[in-house]
Design an enzyme around this catalytic site. Structure first.
Site, PDB file in Angstrom:
ATOM      1  N   CYS A  99       0.665  -1.053  -0.168  1.00  0.00           N
ATOM      2  CA  CYS A  99      -0.013   0.165   0.264  1.00  0.00           C
ATOM      3  C   CYS A  99       0.806   1.766   0.156  1.00  0.00           C
ATOM      4  O   CYS A  99       1.853   1.039   0.299  1.00  0.00           O
ATOM      5  CB  CYS A  99      -0.460  -0.279   1.082  1.00  0.00           C
ATOM      6  SG  CYS A  99      -0.032  -0.257   2.837  1.00  0.00           S
ATOM      7  N   ARG A 128      12.359  -4.649   6.750  1.00  0.00           N
ATOM      8  CA  ARG A 128      13.055  -4.436   5.929  1.00  0.00           C
ATOM      9  C   ARG A 128      14.239  -4.597   5.433  1.00  0.00           C
ATOM     10  O   ARG A 128      15.013  -4.045   4.396  1.00  0.00           O
ATOM     11  CB  ARG A 128      12.187  -3.070   5.378  1.00  0.00           C
ATOM     12  CG  ARG A 128      13.017  -2.890   3.247  1.00  0.00           C
ATOM     13  CD  ARG A 128      11.469  -1.918   2.752  1.00  0.00           C
ATOM     14  NE  ARG A 128      12.288  -0.958   1.358  1.00  0.00           N
ATOM     15  CZ  ARG A 128      13.268  -0.085   1.510  1.00  0.00           C
ATOM     16  NH1 ARG A 128      13.513   0.593   2.562  1.00  0.00           N
ATOM     17  NH2 ARG A 128      13.236   0.915   0.539  1.00  0.00           N
ATOM     18  N   HIS A 179       5.508   6.595  -2.971  1.00  0.00           N
ATOM     19  CA  HIS A 179       7.068   7.138  -2.910  1.00  0.00           C
ATOM     20  C   HIS A 179       6.838   8.124  -2.958  1.00  0.00           C
ATOM     21  O   HIS A 179       7.610   9.033  -3.604  1.00  0.00           O
ATOM     22  CB  HIS A 179       7.196   6.607  -4.238  1.00  0.00           C
ATOM     23  CG  HIS A 179       7.736   4.904  -4.088  1.00  0.00           C
ATOM     24  ND1 HIS A 179       8.038   3.520  -4.862  1.00  0.00           N
ATOM     25  CD2 HIS A 179       7.808   3.364  -3.334  1.00  0.00           C
ATOM     26  CE1 HIS A 179       8.008   2.412  -4.379  1.00  0.00           C
ATOM     27  NE2 HIS A 179       8.357   2.654  -3.289  1.00  0.00           N
ATOM     28  N   ALA A 237       3.046   1.870   2.986  1.00  0.00           N
ATOM     29  CA  ALA A 237       4.156   0.754   2.616  1.00  0.00           C
ATOM     30  C   ALA A 237       5.507   1.534   2.259  1.00  0.00           C
ATOM     31  O   ALA A 237       6.560   1.821   2.414  1.00  0.00           O
ATOM     32  CB  ALA A 237       4.010  -0.477   2.794  1.00  0.00           C
TER      33      ALA A 237
HETATM   34  S1  CFN Z   1       9.437  -0.783  -2.646  1.00  0.00           S
HETATM   35 FE1  CFN Z   1      10.862  -0.249  -4.430  1.00  0.00          FE
HETATM   36  S2  CFN Z   1      12.315   0.740  -3.086  1.00  0.00           S
HETATM   37  S3  CFN Z   1      11.767  -0.606  -6.388  1.00  0.00           S
HETATM   38 FE2  CFN Z   1      12.687  -2.300  -5.226  1.00  0.00          FE
HETATM   39  S4  CFN Z   1      14.146  -1.533  -5.378  1.00  0.00           S
HETATM   40 FE3  CFN Z   1      11.410  -4.104  -3.973  1.00  0.00          FE
HETATM   41  S5  CFN Z   1       8.973  -4.299  -3.545  1.00  0.00           S
HETATM   42 MO1  CFN Z   1      10.706  -4.746  -1.362  1.00  0.00          MO
HETATM   43  S6  CFN Z   1      10.981  -2.717  -0.238  1.00  0.00           S
HETATM   44 FE4  CFN Z   1      12.862  -2.956  -1.942  1.00  0.00          FE
HETATM   45 FE5  CFN Z   1      13.026  -1.074  -3.338  1.00  0.00          FE
HETATM   46 FE6  CFN Z   1      13.082   0.563  -5.251  1.00  0.00          FE
HETATM   47 FE7  CFN Z   1       9.906  -2.524  -3.055  1.00  0.00          FE
HETATM   48  S7  CFN Z   1      14.281  -1.474  -1.912  1.00  0.00           S
HETATM   49  S8  CFN Z   1      12.503  -4.723  -2.336  1.00  0.00           S
HETATM   50  S9  CFN Z   1      12.541  -3.685  -6.000  1.00  0.00           S
HETATM   51  N1  CFN Z   1      11.930  -2.005  -3.307  1.00  0.00           N
HETATM   52  C1  HCA Z   2       6.631  -3.306   0.915  1.00  0.00           C
HETATM   53  C2  HCA Z   2       8.057  -3.702   1.157  1.00  0.00           C
HETATM   54  C3  HCA Z   2       8.740  -4.713   1.500  1.00  0.00           C
HETATM   55  C4  HCA Z   2       8.075  -7.047   1.293  1.00  0.00           C
HETATM   56  C5  HCA Z   2       8.618  -7.774   0.965  1.00  0.00           C
HETATM   57  C6  HCA Z   2       8.182  -8.637   0.786  1.00  0.00           C
HETATM   58  C7  HCA Z   2       9.901  -5.154   1.456  1.00  0.00           C
HETATM   59  O1  HCA Z   2       6.357  -3.660  -0.022  1.00  0.00           O
HETATM   60  O2  HCA Z   2       6.348  -2.873   2.046  1.00  0.00           O
HETATM   61  O3  HCA Z   2       6.913  -8.820   0.671  1.00  0.00           O
HETATM   62  O4  HCA Z   2       9.406  -9.461   1.381  1.00  0.00           O
HETATM   63  O5  HCA Z   2      11.257  -5.449   0.629  1.00  0.00           O
HETATM   64  O6  HCA Z   2      10.187  -5.871   2.850  1.00  0.00           O
HETATM   65  O7  HCA Z   2       8.994  -4.740  -0.895  1.00  0.00           O
END
Ligand code: CFN
Ligand code: HCA
Length: 544
Positions: free
Chosen positions: A61, A95, A195, A64
C-alpha cells in the site's frame, strides 16, 4: 534446457484461460511476450493499474511505500505512525535496512516503533489531539532534529488535518522540523503512490534547509534510490570511497537528516532505483540544476560501468585512472568465483518478480553466471521501467510525472544558474550513454520470447512454475512458501533471505555463491507434503 522450447504464447493463453472475459481482457495487456526491435522498441505493457478485486496480488500500500520504503531507512528522523497500532508494528524494521552512525552522538530512532495507537474514541471524535500529545511527548523525550508523521487509512477517512498539526507543533517547538505525509494506504494503486508522496514532502520540507555540507572533499554526489538492504549501501560506499569519490547522501539507506537537508550542495545525483525516487531527481534538477543519470550497482559489470559513468561525468583524468585501478583490482576475485560458479550454473533458468527495479537489476547478476531469465515482472513499476526510453514521448499520460507542476517547482537561478548551465552543456557534449542511459528499461534488455508480466498473482505463479520448472524463482515473503512447496528453490530479493550484501563487487561474489548452492540443493524437491503421501488429505474447490 527443455523449458526453452516452450511456446511463450501458449503459456500466456494458459495464464489467461481461467479468467472471466473482462478480467482476461485486462490481464492480457499486462502479460506480454517480449520482442525487441532494431531501435530497442518493445511491445506496450499495461502497468501501474488497479488490481482487480479478488486477485491475490503481491502488492502493498501507499503507507508501505512512503513510511516503510522511502523514509524507513533514515535513522534520525523520528517517525510517528498516526493510526491504529497494526500499521506501525508491521512496518517496523521488516525491510532489513541497515544503519551505522556517522558519529557516536548521532541519534537512531529506527529501533523504536512510534504510533498514536488510535482507539475507537479517536476515530469517532478525531485524532488530532492525540497526535499533538504524541509529538510533544516525542520531543520532550528524544529532542529529535526532525519528526515525520505518517497517516494510515482511517486518518484520511475521518479527515484529521495532520499538516495543520505539524505546523502548529513546529511553531511551539522551534528548532524541530516537523512535517506530515498524507500517505493513507488506499491512495493510488500500490506502494508507488507512497514513494511519490514521500519524495514531494522531503523535497519541499527538508532539501535545502542546510547550506553547509559536512565535507569539502572533491567529486561529491548523492546516490538516490539505494536503501541499504542487507548492507548494500555499505559496499557501495566502500567502493566509491576507494575510487576517491565522495558519496554525500544516500536516499535513504544509512542516511541522516543533515545529509538530506544539504543534498542541494552536490554536483551530481545518480539514481539506483528509478521507480521510488525519480521525482526527487527531477525536482532537484529543475530547482538546483543538479544533473542526474541512472546507474546500477547490482552486478559486477554493471558496477564497473556505473563507476566509469560517474568518473566520466566529473571529467578528471586522475579519477578515471583510479576507477580503472579499483575495477581491475576488485575484478580478480569476482572473475575467479564467477568462472567457477558458471561451470555449474550455466543454462539454468531464473524468474524474477520483485517491486519496481530489482526484477530488472538482478537479471545482470544471473547473466554473469550464465543463467537465463525466462520471465520477469514488477509489482508496481510504471511503463517507463518496463519499456525504457522509447516510452518517454507517451509518459505524459502518467499522473506521477505531473508532480513538478503540482508543487510549482521553479529554477533557483539566482544561486544555481552557473551549475545548471555547466550541466546542460555536459549533457549535449556527453556520450550517448550519459544522455540516454537515463531511459534504460527492463524489456529492451530481455531476449525475444521471454514473458514480461506486471502485478503477477498466485494463480499465475503456479502455472509459470508448472510450465517452466525454473531452477530458481525470485520474489518476496508472500510467495516464498508457495514456491518452495512445489520443490523449486526460492530466493527472496527483497530481504535477501536475511543475507547480503549483493551490490557491488563483494555483493556479486556473495550472490554467485548463494545461487550456486541454492539451485543445486535437492532438499525441497525431496520433501513430500502430507497430502502428497496421503491423497485423502488433499482438498479441492467445488463450485457452489
Ligand atoms: S518499494 Fe522499491 S525502493 S522499487 Fe525495489 S529497489 Fe523492492 S519491493 Mo521490496 S521494498 Fe525494496 Fe527498493 Fe526500489 Fe520495494 S529496496 S525490495 S524491487 N523495492
Ligand atoms: C513492502 C516492503 C517489501 C516487502 C517484502 C516482501 C520489502 O513492499 O512494503 O514482500 O517480501 O522489501 O520489505 O517490499
Amino acid at each position: 534446457n527443455s523449458a526453452l522450447t516452450i511456446d511463450p504464447q501458449e503459456v500466456r493463453e494458459e495464464l489467461l484461460r481461467k479468467y472471466p472475459a473482462k478480467v482476461a481482457r485486462k490481464r492480457a495487456k499486462q502479460i506480454v511476450v517480449n520482442k525487441v526491435g532494431d531501435n530497442e522498441e518493445v511491445p506496450e505493457i499495461l502497468a501501474n493499474s488497479r488490481t482487480i478485486p479478488g486477485i491475490l496480488t503481491m502488492r502493498g500500500c501507499a503507507y508501505a511505500g512512503c513510511k516503510g520504503v522511502v523514509l524507513g531507512p533514515t535513522r534520525d528522523i523520528l517517525q510517528i505512525t498516526h493510526g491504529p497500532i497494526g500499521c506501525a508494528f508491521y512496518s517496523w524494521l521488516t525491510r532489513r535496512n541497515q544503519t551505522r552512525p556517522r558519529t557516536p552522538e548521532s541519534a537512531n530512532f529506527m529501533t523504536y516503533t512510534m504510533s498514536t495507537d488510535m482507539q475507537e474514541d479517536n476515530i469517532i471524535f478525531g485524532g488530532e489531539k492525540k497526535l499533538r500529545q504524541a509529538v510533544q511527548e516525542a520531543i520532550d523525550t528524544f529532542h529529535p532534529k526532525a519528526i515525520g508523521i505518517f497517516s494510515t487509512c482511517p486518518v484520511g477517512l475521518i479527515g484529521d488535518d495532520v499538516h495543520a498539526v505539524a505546523r502548529d507543533m513546529e511553531e511551539k517547538n522551534p528548532g524541530t522540523n516537523i512535517f506530515a505525509f498524507s500517505c493513507e494506504g488506499y491512495k493510488g494503486v500500490s506502494q508507488s503512490a507512497g514513494h511519490h508522496i514521500a519524495n514531494n514532502k522531503i523535497f519541499t520540507d527538508v532539501i535545502g534547509q542546510l547550506d553547509t555540507p559536512p565535507t569539502d572533499k572533491p567529486f561529491r554526489f548523492s546516490i538516490l534510490g539505494e536503501y541499504n538492504i542487507g548492507g548494500d549501501a555499505f559496499e557501495i560506499e566502500r567502493i566509491t570511497e576507494k575510487c576517491g569519490l565522495t558519496a554525500h547522501a544516500t536516499f535513504s539507506g544509512n542516511s541522516e537528516y543533515d545529509e538530506f537537508a544539504s543534498a542541494h550542495t552536490v554536483d551530481l545525483n545518480v539514481v539506483m532505483c528509478h521507480r521510488s525516487i525519480n521525482y526527487m531527481a527531477e525536482m532537484m534538477e529543475k530547482k538546483y540544476g543538479i544533473p542526474w543519470f541512472k546507474i546500477n550497482f547490482i552486478g559486477a559489470e554493471a558496477t564497473a560501468k556505473s563507476l566509469r559513468k560517474i568518473a566520466a561525468y566529473f571529467e578528471d583524468e586522475a579519477l578515471k585512472q583510479r576507477v580503472e585501478e579499483v575495477i581491475a583490482e576488485e575484478m580478480v576475485e569476482v572473475e575467479k568465483v564467477r568462472q567457477e560458479v558458471t561451470t555449474r550454473c550455466e543454462g539454468k533458468l531464473a524468474m524474477l518478480f520483485v517491486g519496481g527495479s530489482r526484477a530488472h537489476h538482478y537479471q545482470e547478476l544471473f547473466r554473469e553466471i550464465g543463467m537465463k531469465t525466462v520471465s520477469a515482472g514488477y509489482e508496481f513499476a510504471h511503463r517507463d521501467d518496463y519499456e525504457g526510453r522509447k516510452v518517454i514521448p507517451n509518459i505524459v499520460m502518467d499522473a506521477d510525472t505531473r508532480n513538478i507542476e503540482e508543487l510549482n517547482v521553479q529554477p533557483d537561478d539566482a544561486r544555481y544558474r552557473p551549475r545548471r548551465e555547466k550541466a546542460a552543456l555536459k549533457r549535449f557534449e556527453g556520450e550517448e550513454d550519459l544522455l540516454f542511459g537515463n531511459y534504460a528499461g527492463m524489456m529492451p534488455e530481455m531476449p525475444d520470447g521471454t514473458l514480461a508480466i506486471d502485478d503477477l498473482n498466485h494463480h499465475e505463479t503456479e502455472i509459470l512454475l508448472e510450465k517452466y520448472k525454473p531452477d530458481v524463482f525470485c520474489a518476496g515473503i508472500k510467495e516464498k512458501y508457495v514456491v518452495q512447496k512445489t520443490g523449486i528453490p526460492m530466493k527472496q530479493l527483497h530481504s535477501y533471505d536475511y543475507s547480503g550484501p549483493y551490490a557491488g563487487f563483494r555483493g556479486a561474489i556473495n550472490f554467485y555463491r548463494e545461487i550456486d548452492r541454492l539451485v543445486h540443493s535437492k532438499i525441497l524437491s525431496l520433501a513430500k507434503a502430507p497430502w502428497q503421501r496421503n491423497p485423502e488429505l488433499a482438498g479441492s474447490y467445488v463450485k457452489p
